[in-house]
Design an enzyme around this catalytic site. Sequence first.
Site, PDB file in Angstrom:
ATOM      1  CE  LYS A 184      -3.621  -2.536  -0.108  1.00  0.00           C
ATOM      2  NZ  LYS A 184      -3.467  -3.696   0.072  1.00  0.00           N
TER       3      LYS A 184
HETATM    4  C1  PLP Z   1      -9.723  -4.326  -1.190  1.00  0.00           C
HETATM    5  C2  PLP Z   1      -8.861  -4.875  -0.061  1.00  0.00           C
HETATM    6  N1  PLP Z   1      -9.526  -5.130   1.055  1.00  0.00           N
HETATM    7  C3  PLP Z   1      -8.517  -5.840   1.912  1.00  0.00           C
HETATM    8  C4  PLP Z   1      -7.286  -6.146   2.007  1.00  0.00           C
HETATM    9  C5  PLP Z   1      -6.609  -6.590   2.973  1.00  0.00           C
HETATM   10  O1  PLP Z   1      -5.564  -5.828   3.457  1.00  0.00           O
HETATM   11  P1  PLP Z   1      -4.595  -6.352   4.654  1.00  0.00           P
HETATM   12  O2  PLP Z   1      -3.530  -7.124   3.786  1.00  0.00           O
HETATM   13  O3  PLP Z   1      -3.888  -5.176   5.426  1.00  0.00           O
HETATM   14  O4  PLP Z   1      -5.056  -7.403   5.474  1.00  0.00           O
HETATM   15  C6  PLP Z   1      -6.701  -5.677   0.582  1.00  0.00           C
HETATM   16  C7  PLP Z   1      -5.290  -5.962   0.579  1.00  0.00           C
HETATM   17  O5  PLP Z   1      -4.732  -5.939  -0.419  1.00  0.00           O
HETATM   18  C8  PLP Z   1      -7.525  -5.173  -0.272  1.00  0.00           C
HETATM   19  O6  PLP Z   1      -6.849  -4.667  -1.618  1.00  0.00           O
END
Ligand code: PLP
Length: 391
Positions: A184
Site C-alpha cells: 500500500k
Molecule cells: C480491497 C482490499 N481489502 C482488504 C485487503 C486486505 O488488507 P490487509 O493485507 O491489510 O489485511 C486488501 C489487500 O490488498 C485489499 O486490496
Amino acid sequence: MKFEIPFNKPSIVGSELIYVGQAVANGHSSGDGPFTRRVEVFLESSFGAKRVMLTTSCTASLEMAAMLCDLGPGDEAILPSYTFVSTANAVVLRGAKPVFVDVRPDTLNIDERLIEAAVTPRTRAIFPVHYAGVGCEMDAIMAIAERHNLMVIEDAAQGVFAKYKDRWLGTIGHLGCYSFHETKNFSCGEGGALVVNDPRLEKRAEVLRQKGTNRSQFLRGQTDKYTWVDIGSSYAPSDMLAAFLLGQLENMEKITARRMALYELYASQLSPLAEHGLIGLPSVPSHCATNHHMFYILVADIGVRSALIEHLRQAGILAVFHYVPLHSSPFAASLGAAPTNLPVTDEMSARLLRLPMFFDLRDREVAEITHCIKAFYDWRNSGPASGADGS
Ligand SMILES: Cc1ncc(COP(=O)(O)O)c(C=O)c1O
C-alpha cells in the site's frame, strides 16, 4: 526469479527507523504504546475522523466491522465480487452470506445502480470497496443504506489519503477500514486501521480490539478491573510497527506526489496505444481525488494479457493481475454465493494488468516498462506497425 524491476518494493522515506529504535527504547513495544496513539491522532486530525483505532491489518479491521454490525447466520451483506478475499471472509466468518454485485466498467467499483435490486429483508450491510484508491459513489450508497436501514463499511484498504467529493475515503460510511500492508501507499509491512465514524460503535470496538476485554477503559482509569466482557481478538499491533508507520504517514504528501508523477508518466507514455484502441487506461471521475495507489492497463482479453505478462517477464519486469472474482471461486460455490451474471466483473478481471508502482521506482524504469509494452504491440515511434492495431 529475481526481477530487475519488481512489482513492489518497500521504502524508507523519513524517520521510520529512528522511531522504531525509540519504540524499543521506550520499553513499550507491545500494542497501544505511545506511537500507536500518535498514529491514531495523526490520522484523526488529518482526515477529520472521529476515532481511528490502529489494527494488525485491514483484514482485522473488516472482521471487527462485521462483528460491530452484529452480522450473523441468516444475514446478508452486499459487496463486489471484484475484491480481495478479506472483504468476503469478514462476512462469512460471522456465518452471514456475501451477496455479490457487479462493478462499473469505468472505475471497477461496485455499481451503485445495481445495489438496491440486491437488497432483501435479510440484508444488513453494504461493503463498498474503493478500488485503486478511487472512491465509490458514496452519496448513492449512503442513500440506499438509509432507505433500508443498512450499515455501510468502506473497504478503503487501497484508499488512504484519497477523497470522494472532498471527504476522505474511510470517513463516510459507519465504519472505514484501511490497510498499511507492504503493497500500500503507506506501510509498516502488515498493518491496518478501523475508522469509527458512528460514535455508537466506539466503546464496543475498543473491547473487540482488546481480546474482548475492557482493557482500554481500565488503562484510562475508567474501571477498577480488567476483565472479559465480550467476544474479541488480538487486533492491536506492536508499537514498533506503529513507529515505522508514523515515519511513513508524516510523508504522506511526498509519497503521494511521487506516485502521482509516476502515474502521469505511465499515462502520457501509454496514451498513444490507448488512442489507437489497443489498451484502456484507468479513469478517475472528476469528483474523486485518487491517491494514485495503482496504475493498470486494460488489454483486449486474457490471452493477450498472458502473452504481455510473459513478454515483460522476459525483460525482467514483473506485472501482475488480480483479482480472480470471488463469485467464480470454489469456496463461493460451496456457500451457495455464486451468481453467474456479473459480466463486467468477468470481463475486466480477465483484461486488467497492474504495472510496477512504488515510491522508489525511477522515471527511466517507467520508460523501460512502457517501451517494452509498446514493443509488444509492435509500436514504432510514430505509430503502430502494420497489423498492430488489427489493420
Ligand atoms: C480491497 C482490499 N481489502 C482488504 C485487503 C486486505 O488488507 P490487509 O493485507 O491489510 O489485511 C486488501 C489487500 O490488498 C485489499 O486490496
